[in-house]
Motif scaffolding. Sequence first.
Motif, PDB file in Angstrom:
ATOM      1  N   ARG A 242      51.286  55.103  36.881  1.00 34.64           N
ATOM      2  CA  ARG A 242      50.141  54.865  36.005  1.00 34.64           C
ATOM      3  C   ARG A 242      49.731  53.407  36.068  1.00 34.64           C
ATOM      4  O   ARG A 242      48.537  53.081  36.145  1.00 34.64           O
ATOM      5  CB  ARG A 242      50.480  55.253  34.568  1.00 34.64           C
ATOM      6  CG  ARG A 242      50.512  56.744  34.296  1.00 34.64           C
ATOM      7  CD  ARG A 242      50.917  57.017  32.860  1.00 34.64           C
ATOM      8  NE  ARG A 242      49.987  56.386  31.927  1.00 34.64           N
ATOM      9  CZ  ARG A 242      50.278  56.152  30.643  1.00 34.64           C
ATOM     10  NH1 ARG A 242      51.480  56.452  30.174  1.00 34.64           N
ATOM     11  NH2 ARG A 242      49.380  55.591  29.860  1.00 34.64           N
ATOM     12  N   ILE A 243      50.690  52.508  35.995  1.00 35.04           N
ATOM     13  CA  ILE A 243      50.387  51.079  36.009  1.00 35.04           C
ATOM     14  C   ILE A 243      49.782  50.673  37.347  1.00 35.04           C
ATOM     15  O   ILE A 243      48.822  49.902  37.415  1.00 35.04           O
ATOM     16  CB  ILE A 243      51.650  50.260  35.693  1.00 35.04           C
ATOM     17  CG1 ILE A 243      52.062  50.509  34.233  1.00 35.04           C
ATOM     18  CG2 ILE A 243      51.411  48.774  35.931  1.00 35.04           C
ATOM     19  CD1 ILE A 243      53.334  49.814  33.815  1.00 35.04           C
ATOM     20  N   THR A 244      50.326  51.232  38.443  1.00 37.46           N
ATOM     21  CA  THR A 244      49.784  50.934  39.770  1.00 37.46           C
ATOM     22  C   THR A 244      48.350  51.415  39.890  1.00 37.46           C
ATOM     23  O   THR A 244      47.487  50.728  40.466  1.00 37.46           O
ATOM     24  CB  THR A 244      50.647  51.597  40.859  1.00 37.46           C
ATOM     25  OG1 THR A 244      51.980  51.083  40.773  1.00 37.46           O
ATOM     26  CG2 THR A 244      50.090  51.322  42.240  1.00 37.46           C
ATOM     27  N   ASP A 245      48.063  52.589  39.331  1.00 34.26           N
ATOM     28  CA  ASP A 245      46.710  53.137  39.369  1.00 34.26           C
ATOM     29  C   ASP A 245      45.746  52.219  38.627  1.00 34.26           C
ATOM     30  O   ASP A 245      44.632  51.942  39.105  1.00 34.26           O
ATOM     31  CB  ASP A 245      46.699  54.534  38.741  1.00 34.26           C
ATOM     32  CG  ASP A 245      45.317  55.162  38.752  1.00 34.26           C
ATOM     33  OD1 ASP A 245      44.745  55.311  39.841  1.00 34.26           O
ATOM     34  OD2 ASP A 245      44.811  55.509  37.668  1.00 34.26           O
ATOM     35  N   MET A 246      46.152  51.704  37.462  1.00 32.73           N
ATOM     36  CA  MET A 246      45.287  50.801  36.697  1.00 32.73           C
ATOM     37  C   MET A 246      45.085  49.486  37.447  1.00 32.73           C
ATOM     38  O   MET A 246      43.977  48.929  37.456  1.00 32.73           O
ATOM     39  CB  MET A 246      45.884  50.560  35.311  1.00 32.73           C
ATOM     40  CG  MET A 246      45.743  51.743  34.363  1.00 32.73           C
ATOM     41  SD  MET A 246      46.320  51.369  32.697  1.00 32.73           S
ATOM     42  CE  MET A 246      48.088  51.493  32.907  1.00 32.73           C
ATOM     43  N   GLN A 247      46.139  48.987  38.064  1.00 32.41           N
ATOM     44  CA  GLN A 247      46.015  47.737  38.815  1.00 32.41           C
ATOM     45  C   GLN A 247      45.027  47.883  39.972  1.00 32.41           C
ATOM     46  O   GLN A 247      44.259  46.964  40.271  1.00 32.41           O
ATOM     47  CB  GLN A 247      47.386  47.301  39.325  1.00 32.41           C
ATOM     48  CG  GLN A 247      48.314  46.784  38.233  1.00 32.41           C
ATOM     49  CD  GLN A 247      49.707  46.500  38.732  1.00 32.41           C
ATOM     50  OE1 GLN A 247      50.220  47.212  39.604  1.00 32.41           O
ATOM     51  NE2 GLN A 247      50.338  45.470  38.185  1.00 32.41           N
ATOM     52  N   ALA A 248      45.045  49.038  40.618  1.00 34.84           N
ATOM     53  CA  ALA A 248      44.119  49.285  41.721  1.00 34.84           C
ATOM     54  C   ALA A 248      42.674  49.275  41.227  1.00 34.84           C
ATOM     55  O   ALA A 248      41.774  48.769  41.896  1.00 34.84           O
ATOM     56  CB  ALA A 248      44.447  50.619  42.384  1.00 34.84           C
ATOM     57  N   ARG A 249      42.443  49.834  40.063  1.00 35.19           N
ATOM     58  CA  ARG A 249      41.105  49.862  39.506  1.00 35.19           C
ATOM     59  C   ARG A 249      40.623  48.453  39.161  1.00 35.19           C
ATOM     60  O   ARG A 249      39.458  48.120  39.348  1.00 35.19           O
ATOM     61  CB  ARG A 249      41.074  50.740  38.247  1.00 35.19           C
ATOM     62  CG  ARG A 249      41.280  52.201  38.560  1.00 35.19           C
ATOM     63  CD  ARG A 249      41.376  53.061  37.301  1.00 35.19           C
ATOM     64  NE  ARG A 249      41.491  54.450  37.700  1.00 35.19           N
ATOM     65  CZ  ARG A 249      40.467  55.213  38.050  1.00 35.19           C
ATOM     66  NH1 ARG A 249      39.249  54.719  38.034  1.00 35.19           N
ATOM     67  NH2 ARG A 249      40.643  56.450  38.418  1.00 35.19           N
ATOM     68  N   ILE A 250      41.532  47.663  38.617  1.00 41.68           N
ATOM     69  CA  ILE A 250      41.182  46.296  38.228  1.00 41.68           C
ATOM     70  C   ILE A 250      40.733  45.477  39.440  1.00 41.68           C
ATOM     71  O   ILE A 250      39.793  44.685  39.358  1.00 41.68           O
ATOM     72  CB  ILE A 250      42.375  45.624  37.521  1.00 41.68           C
ATOM     73  CG1 ILE A 250      42.586  46.269  36.147  1.00 41.68           C
ATOM     74  CG2 ILE A 250      42.156  44.118  37.380  1.00 41.68           C
ATOM     75  CD1 ILE A 250      43.868  45.853  35.480  1.00 41.68           C
ATOM     76  N   ARG A 251      41.397  45.678  40.567  1.00 43.85           N
ATOM     77  CA  ARG A 251      41.074  44.907  41.768  1.00 43.85           C
ATOM     78  C   ARG A 251      39.680  45.208  42.303  1.00 43.85           C
ATOM     79  O   ARG A 251      39.097  44.413  43.030  1.00 43.85           O
ATOM     80  CB  ARG A 251      42.119  45.164  42.861  1.00 43.85           C
ATOM     81  CG  ARG A 251      43.462  44.487  42.606  1.00 43.85           C
ATOM     82  CD  ARG A 251      44.323  44.517  43.847  1.00 43.85           C
ATOM     83  NE  ARG A 251      44.732  45.859  44.201  1.00 43.85           N
ATOM     84  CZ  ARG A 251      45.864  46.438  43.788  1.00 43.85           C
ATOM     85  NH1 ARG A 251      46.688  45.760  43.001  1.00 43.85           N
ATOM     86  NH2 ARG A 251      46.175  47.663  44.164  1.00 43.85           N
ATOM     87  N   GLU A 252      39.133  46.358  41.941  1.00 41.56           N
ATOM     88  CA  GLU A 252      37.846  46.781  42.489  1.00 41.56           C
ATOM     89  C   GLU A 252      36.648  46.261  41.706  1.00 41.56           C
ATOM     90  O   GLU A 252      35.507  46.440  42.128  1.00 41.56           O
ATOM     91  CB  GLU A 252      37.795  48.314  42.558  1.00 41.56           C
ATOM     92  CG  GLU A 252      38.782  48.899  43.552  1.00 41.56           C
ATOM     93  CD  GLU A 252      38.601  50.394  43.708  1.00 41.56           C
ATOM     94  OE1 GLU A 252      37.451  50.849  43.555  1.00 41.56           O
ATOM     95  OE2 GLU A 252      39.580  51.097  43.981  1.00 41.56           O
ATOM     96  N   ILE A 253      36.866  45.643  40.553  1.00 39.15           N
ATOM     97  CA  ILE A 253      35.740  45.111  39.790  1.00 39.15           C
ATOM     98  C   ILE A 253      36.029  43.672  39.404  1.00 39.15           C
ATOM     99  O   ILE A 253      37.194  43.278  39.273  1.00 39.15           O
ATOM    100  CB  ILE A 253      35.454  45.938  38.519  1.00 39.15           C
ATOM    101  CG1 ILE A 253      36.625  45.841  37.552  1.00 39.15           C
ATOM    102  CG2 ILE A 253      35.133  47.371  38.856  1.00 39.15           C
ATOM    103  CD1 ILE A 253      36.323  46.460  36.205  1.00 39.15           C
ATOM    104  N   PRO A 254      34.985  42.866  39.225  1.00 37.84           N
ATOM    105  CA  PRO A 254      35.196  41.467  38.846  1.00 37.84           C
ATOM    106  C   PRO A 254      35.844  41.372  37.470  1.00 37.84           C
ATOM    107  O   PRO A 254      35.566  42.178  36.579  1.00 37.84           O
ATOM    108  CB  PRO A 254      33.774  40.887  38.824  1.00 37.84           C
ATOM    109  CG  PRO A 254      32.932  41.850  39.577  1.00 37.84           C
ATOM    110  CD  PRO A 254      33.564  43.185  39.406  1.00 37.84           C
ATOM    111  N   ARG A 255      36.712  40.388  37.291  1.00 39.89           N
ATOM    112  CA  ARG A 255      37.340  40.179  36.002  1.00 39.89           C
ATOM    113  C   ARG A 255      36.321  39.607  35.021  1.00 39.89           C
ATOM    114  O   ARG A 255      35.463  38.816  35.398  1.00 39.89           O
ATOM    115  CB  ARG A 255      38.524  39.218  36.134  1.00 39.89           C
ATOM    116  CG  ARG A 255      39.285  39.016  34.828  1.00 39.89           C
ATOM    117  CD  ARG A 255      40.510  38.159  35.021  1.00 39.89           C
ATOM    118  NE  ARG A 255      41.213  37.972  33.768  1.00 39.89           N
ATOM    119  CZ  ARG A 255      42.326  37.259  33.625  1.00 39.89           C
ATOM    120  NH1 ARG A 255      42.864  36.667  34.675  1.00 39.89           N
ATOM    121  NH2 ARG A 255      42.900  37.133  32.446  1.00 39.89           N
ATOM    122  N   LYS A 256      36.407  40.028  33.763  1.00 44.38           N
ATOM    123  CA  LYS A 256      35.478  39.571  32.736  1.00 44.38           C
ATOM    124  C   LYS A 256      36.231  38.737  31.705  1.00 44.38           C
ATOM    125  O   LYS A 256      36.769  39.277  30.737  1.00 44.38           O
ATOM    126  CB  LYS A 256      34.819  40.759  32.031  1.00 44.38           C
ATOM    127  CG  LYS A 256      33.979  41.651  32.927  1.00 44.38           C
ATOM    128  CD  LYS A 256      33.430  42.824  32.130  1.00 44.38           C
ATOM    129  CE  LYS A 256      32.598  43.752  32.991  1.00 44.38           C
ATOM    130  NZ  LYS A 256      32.115  44.925  32.225  1.00 44.38           N
TER     131      LYS A 256
END
Length: 500
Positions: A242-256
């Motif tokens: 689950r944590i790896t899946d969320m990390q992958a999503r984070i990498r695909e969008i700019p940090r806010k």
Amino acid sequence: MAAPDAPLRKPDSTRLPTLGDAARGDLSPIVERKLGEEIMRDVRRDPAYLDDDPIIEYLNNFGSALVTAVPGARGETNSDFFFFAMRDTALNAFALPGGFIGAHTGLMVAAQTESELAGVMSHEIGHVSQRHIARMLGQQKQDVLLPLAAMILAALAAKASPDAAMGVLMGGQGLAVQRQLNFSREAEREADRVGFQIMSAGGYDTTGMVGFFKRLQSASKLYGDIPAHMASLSSHPLTAERITDMQARIREIPRKPRVDNVDFQLVRARARILQDETVSGRRDAKNAFETQLKETHRHQQAGAQYGLAFLALRQGNVADAQSWLEKARATMKPKEGVFSIEAGAGDGALLFDGLAIEIKLAPGQPAAVVEQAVKDADAARQRYPLSRAIARQYGEALIASGKVEEATRYLREQTQLYREEPKLHDMLAQAYAKQGRIALQHMALAESYVVAGALPAAVAQLDLARKANDVSFYDQAVIDARERELKARQKLEKEEEKER
């Protein structure tokens, strides 16, 4: 239907998935909401329920902003969400049927940023919007809903599971219902994805979800002393997947990057104090605030000063409370000619004003100070017309200052506008009692019990009102009509219970 795998790219045009009848099963939205309300009636009577107006108001403003960030977040049932807090040090949040979402004070204290809190709360909103609870319970026959409600309440009382609403069950039937109460891994991943969409659309830093879930994963190791038959019912498994899946999503969008509202720090301070008011608990809170004062960020400093003010008030030291509150206000006061990146992030004025009124209404305050509290509360409700906490404080101030005629007029208007607020009915009963209007006092208390779902107690209050020496002919007519209505509701509820 599962949530789409792709991360949110255009929050304003993205809608969350909905579930069809096949997924919903036999549990209708009406039954789901009714089950949630039934559970909440007992939750509100639990001593751990934190009935603190500023905290409840903050959570509901915060949660409502998340819910409205993405079209469809209310789900196909268009759920009316209610967010509340439980007095518990565990890092926990949970969703109940029908849109009721609870957060433990331990969660609020442990969250370092609003983005971390948003990550957890958005996850729980995801469970509601995707009707995960309804899907689990909907596979059961309707005649077992009441036993399931009792099981969920037992879980809340246990307070040991990573998800109190769906977790721990005592006794031999625990293993038998484990499959029915545990969220599936797919449901957890779906709630993660939906939660990610919601917090991202709301403008929060999505790294907060991963950061806090990692901390929760570490904290779960503290539950090592839970008996095996209870620990096996954990329903929020924080897997590496689950944590790896969320990390992958984070990498695909700019940090806010986001500047938190100072209200977050102020509410955290209240939660820290109210979760444990023992001598040792207050000592630990004071030590935490004194450490926090050394932080360089002024929001942290103001939060610590506010916390020390609230702590002093709870200990009966109004002079220190006022002193620390003034320091907190000064910390948040913009410096003339100095640009701050925090501009627009909120200055905590509502919570500061509320605490100032609390201090003036503290036991033992001179009459002149209480009179000033009335003026301050009146001014505050003009500044914050949407604040229900301030509105109730004004009623409290009127009663405390002896302005009972004015208080009854104001509270009667408020109870007509906000019938579902039991505190208003209780305050109205208090005002009537000070006037010696006993029949009206019992009638107001009856309405408070109706809101709480305690119909037998409400009928008993109406009976006391009927027997009061000051009951009028008009009052008798109102009492008779209301009693018939409540008894009809009691009869209907008994019939529904028999059918189950």
